[in-house]
Design an enzyme around this catalytic site. Sequence first.
Site, PDB file in Angstrom:
ATOM      1  N   ASN A  75      -4.225  45.760 -39.447  1.00  0.00           N
ATOM      2  CA  ASN A  75      -3.285  46.854 -39.680  1.00  0.00           C
ATOM      3  C   ASN A  75      -1.906  46.421 -39.173  1.00  0.00           C
ATOM      4  O   ASN A  75      -1.708  46.268 -37.974  1.00  0.00           O
ATOM      5  CB  ASN A  75      -3.792  48.088 -38.923  1.00  0.00           C
ATOM      6  CG  ASN A  75      -2.860  49.277 -39.009  1.00  0.00           C
ATOM      7  OD1 ASN A  75      -1.723  49.155 -39.431  1.00  0.00           O
ATOM      8  ND2 ASN A  75      -3.345  50.428 -38.586  1.00  0.00           N
ATOM      9  N   CYS A 124       3.234  54.113 -38.592  1.00  0.00           N
ATOM     10  CA  CYS A 124       2.753  53.394 -39.787  1.00  0.00           C
ATOM     11  C   CYS A 124       3.404  53.851 -41.088  1.00  0.00           C
ATOM     12  O   CYS A 124       3.653  53.028 -41.962  1.00  0.00           O
ATOM     13  CB  CYS A 124       1.237  53.476 -39.867  1.00  0.00           C
ATOM     14  SG  CYS A 124       0.486  52.761 -38.412  1.00  0.00           S
ATOM     15  N   HIS A 175      -1.799  52.656 -46.994  1.00  0.00           N
ATOM     16  CA  HIS A 175      -1.607  51.956 -45.717  1.00  0.00           C
ATOM     17  C   HIS A 175      -2.893  51.216 -45.368  1.00  0.00           C
ATOM     18  O   HIS A 175      -3.993  51.789 -45.411  1.00  0.00           O
ATOM     19  CB  HIS A 175      -1.245  52.984 -44.633  1.00  0.00           C
ATOM     20  CG  HIS A 175      -1.261  52.415 -43.253  1.00  0.00           C
ATOM     21  ND1 HIS A 175      -0.709  51.188 -42.957  1.00  0.00           N
ATOM     22  CD2 HIS A 175      -1.769  52.896 -42.080  1.00  0.00           C
ATOM     23  CE1 HIS A 175      -0.874  50.936 -41.674  1.00  0.00           C
ATOM     24  NE2 HIS A 175      -1.514  51.953 -41.114  1.00  0.00           N
TER      25      HIS A 175
HETATM   26  N1  ACO Z   1     -17.013  46.093 -30.871  1.00  0.00           N
HETATM   27  C1  ACO Z   1     -18.244  46.563 -30.603  1.00  0.00           C
HETATM   28  N2  ACO Z   1     -18.492  47.850 -30.274  1.00  0.00           N
HETATM   29  C2  ACO Z   1     -17.435  48.681 -30.222  1.00  0.00           C
HETATM   30  C3  ACO Z   1     -16.125  48.240 -30.482  1.00  0.00           C
HETATM   31  C4  ACO Z   1     -15.939  46.898 -30.808  1.00  0.00           C
HETATM   32  N3  ACO Z   1     -14.723  46.381 -31.084  1.00  0.00           N
HETATM   33  N4  ACO Z   1     -15.290  49.300 -30.349  1.00  0.00           N
HETATM   34  C5  ACO Z   1     -16.045  50.350 -30.024  1.00  0.00           C
HETATM   35  N5  ACO Z   1     -17.337  49.969 -29.938  1.00  0.00           N
HETATM   36  C6  ACO Z   1     -18.497  50.807 -29.617  1.00  0.00           C
HETATM   37  C7  ACO Z   1     -18.121  52.070 -28.864  1.00  0.00           C
HETATM   38  O1  ACO Z   1     -18.032  51.818 -27.478  1.00  0.00           O
HETATM   39  C8  ACO Z   1     -19.255  52.973 -29.223  1.00  0.00           C
HETATM   40  O2  ACO Z   1     -20.365  52.646 -28.427  1.00  0.00           O
HETATM   41  P1  ACO Z   1     -21.353  53.797 -27.858  1.00  0.00           P
HETATM   42  O3  ACO Z   1     -21.951  54.430 -29.078  1.00  0.00           O
HETATM   43  O4  ACO Z   1     -22.317  53.046 -27.026  1.00  0.00           O
HETATM   44  O5  ACO Z   1     -20.454  54.731 -27.093  1.00  0.00           O
HETATM   45  C9  ACO Z   1     -19.609  52.595 -30.659  1.00  0.00           C
HETATM   46  O6  ACO Z   1     -19.076  51.270 -30.835  1.00  0.00           O
HETATM   47  C10 ACO Z   1     -19.001  53.515 -31.685  1.00  0.00           C
HETATM   48  O7  ACO Z   1     -17.629  53.724 -31.351  1.00  0.00           O
HETATM   49  P2  ACO Z   1     -16.675  54.595 -32.242  1.00  0.00           P
HETATM   50  O8  ACO Z   1     -15.323  54.612 -31.616  1.00  0.00           O
HETATM   51  O9  ACO Z   1     -17.335  55.888 -32.574  1.00  0.00           O
HETATM   52  O10 ACO Z   1     -16.648  53.698 -33.564  1.00  0.00           O
HETATM   53  P3  ACO Z   1     -16.093  54.062 -34.978  1.00  0.00           P
HETATM   54  O11 ACO Z   1     -17.121  53.930 -35.990  1.00  0.00           O
HETATM   55  O12 ACO Z   1     -15.266  55.328 -34.945  1.00  0.00           O
HETATM   56  O13 ACO Z   1     -15.078  52.851 -35.222  1.00  0.00           O
HETATM   57  C11 ACO Z   1     -12.737  52.490 -35.188  1.00  0.00           C
HETATM   58  C12 ACO Z   1     -13.976  52.662 -34.354  1.00  0.00           C
HETATM   59  C13 ACO Z   1     -12.882  51.239 -36.033  1.00  0.00           C
HETATM   60  C14 ACO Z   1     -11.549  52.336 -34.239  1.00  0.00           C
HETATM   61  C15 ACO Z   1     -12.553  53.738 -36.091  1.00  0.00           C
HETATM   62  O14 ACO Z   1     -12.656  54.921 -35.326  1.00  0.00           O
HETATM   63  C16 ACO Z   1     -11.258  53.740 -36.823  1.00  0.00           C
HETATM   64  O15 ACO Z   1     -11.004  52.901 -37.670  1.00  0.00           O
HETATM   65  N6  ACO Z   1     -10.401  54.741 -36.575  1.00  0.00           N
HETATM   66  C17 ACO Z   1      -9.126  54.838 -37.236  1.00  0.00           C
HETATM   67  C18 ACO Z   1      -8.210  53.846 -36.634  1.00  0.00           C
HETATM   68  C19 ACO Z   1      -6.955  53.681 -37.398  1.00  0.00           C
HETATM   69  O16 ACO Z   1      -6.939  53.625 -38.601  1.00  0.00           O
HETATM   70  N7  ACO Z   1      -5.879  53.562 -36.648  1.00  0.00           N
HETATM   71  C20 ACO Z   1      -4.611  53.357 -37.187  1.00  0.00           C
HETATM   72  C21 ACO Z   1      -3.957  54.639 -37.297  1.00  0.00           C
HETATM   73  S1  ACO Z   1      -2.351  54.704 -37.743  1.00  0.00           S
HETATM   74  C22 ACO Z   1      -1.598  53.425 -37.234  1.00  0.00           C
HETATM   75  O17 ACO Z   1      -1.702  52.512 -37.959  1.00  0.00           O
HETATM   76  C23 ACO Z   1      -0.816  53.408 -35.995  1.00  0.00           C
END
Ligand code: ACO
Length: 327
Positions: free
Chosen positions: A284, A117, A254
């Site tokens: 993203n 990224c 970003h």
């Molecule tokens: N829809 C519904 N529920 C979901 C989804 C979805 N799409 N995805 C995960 N869940 C569920 C999980 O299974 C979990 O359920 P559980 O509690 O029963 O186990 C619950 O939601 C919480 O999951 P988390 O992974 O803890 O959710 P979080 O709040 O962390 O959000 C997310 C997930 C959006 C991916 C977040 O962690 C995030 O944004 N991380 C950074 C990602 C990022 O920026 N990546 C790019 C990096 S650099 C690049 O660009 C390459």
Amino acid sequence: MSQITGKIIGLGSYFPPKTLTNDDLSKMVETNDEWITERTGIKSRHIADGIEDKSSTMAVKAAKEAVEDAGIDPKDIDLIVAASTSPDLVFPSIAVTVQEALGCTENVGCFDVNSACPGWLAAFNTVQGFIESGNSKLALVIGTETLSNYVDWTDRGTCILFGDGAGAAVLKAEEGKKNEIIMRSSGKRGVCLHCENRKQPKRYDEDDFEQSTYFYMAGRDVFRFAITEVPKLIKDLAAKYNFSLDDIDYFILHQANARIIESTAKKLNIGIEKFPMTLEQTGNTSSASIPALLNEMKKDGRLKKGMKLVFASFGGGLTWDANYIEY
Ligand code: ACO
């Protein structure tokens, strides 16, 4: 300090026409619009068809717009650097494809960089190094991605985040404030975000091979990394180059997740209005996100000559970089 530096004199971007909304995604995996919007700020993203629109062809479209916006003759370009973590060709470089499509001369240095990224920032810093050392006068810096090819469309934790697109900037050697940079990396922490190349015949018979060629992300780890390191990096940038964050007109971050951007604004104690976002409609787009955001801000009149800008990005590597420039 005033010296010769690369001034952004043209911007361009391109997004493929096909869109995938959160409601569309809810028919593919167990998710819903409310969850995605609340956790990421994303509502829709663009998906390339792989025929008309690939990383290389989208790079050409964004570059053409940037060249037109700059009002330059492509024959005067002497350097093209493209950033992509999802190129459609292993080689030649995307930069060479752009050179050919724009009708540039052969007096052009062309190469690609891959830094996930923050790739466009790495390319921008590289080009600034050429310009500030007197080795380039007019350059194109492009970020282009089709991460839709690398996403596991059955994994709701990643497929909701990414979109395809490209962004480009024309940089011209002019008198101005030097490009000020901090770049950081941690190979040790890179395990939380990676993607193996599909073309490794020796691994085909291993059980986990196909899965490993999809985008792998430990979302919570990446989230924690971003909200910890990005504000710290921006504070360190201000301390290193002796400027006040209060004097910055815009923080161009970003476009990964609205919650990461909001958390960064809060930790820096700066109003969220100084952190523009495009991710609601694009998702993203990795290395394309910063130049595409700049282009949107130029078009809607927010971006004005002389503005003080901080760029910051983070991603696979792990890598995280920030710059302070005067637009
Ligand atoms: N829809 C519904 N529920 C979901 C989804 C979805 N799409 N995805 C995960 N869940 C569920 C999980 O299974 C979990 O359920 P559980 O509690 O029963 O186990 C619950 O939601 C919480 O999951 P988390 O992974 O803890 O959710 P979080 O709040 O962390 O959000 C997310 C997930 C959006 C991916 C977040 O962690 C995030 O944004 N991380 C950074 C990602 C990022 O920026 N990546 C790019 C990096 S650099 C690049 O660009 C390459």
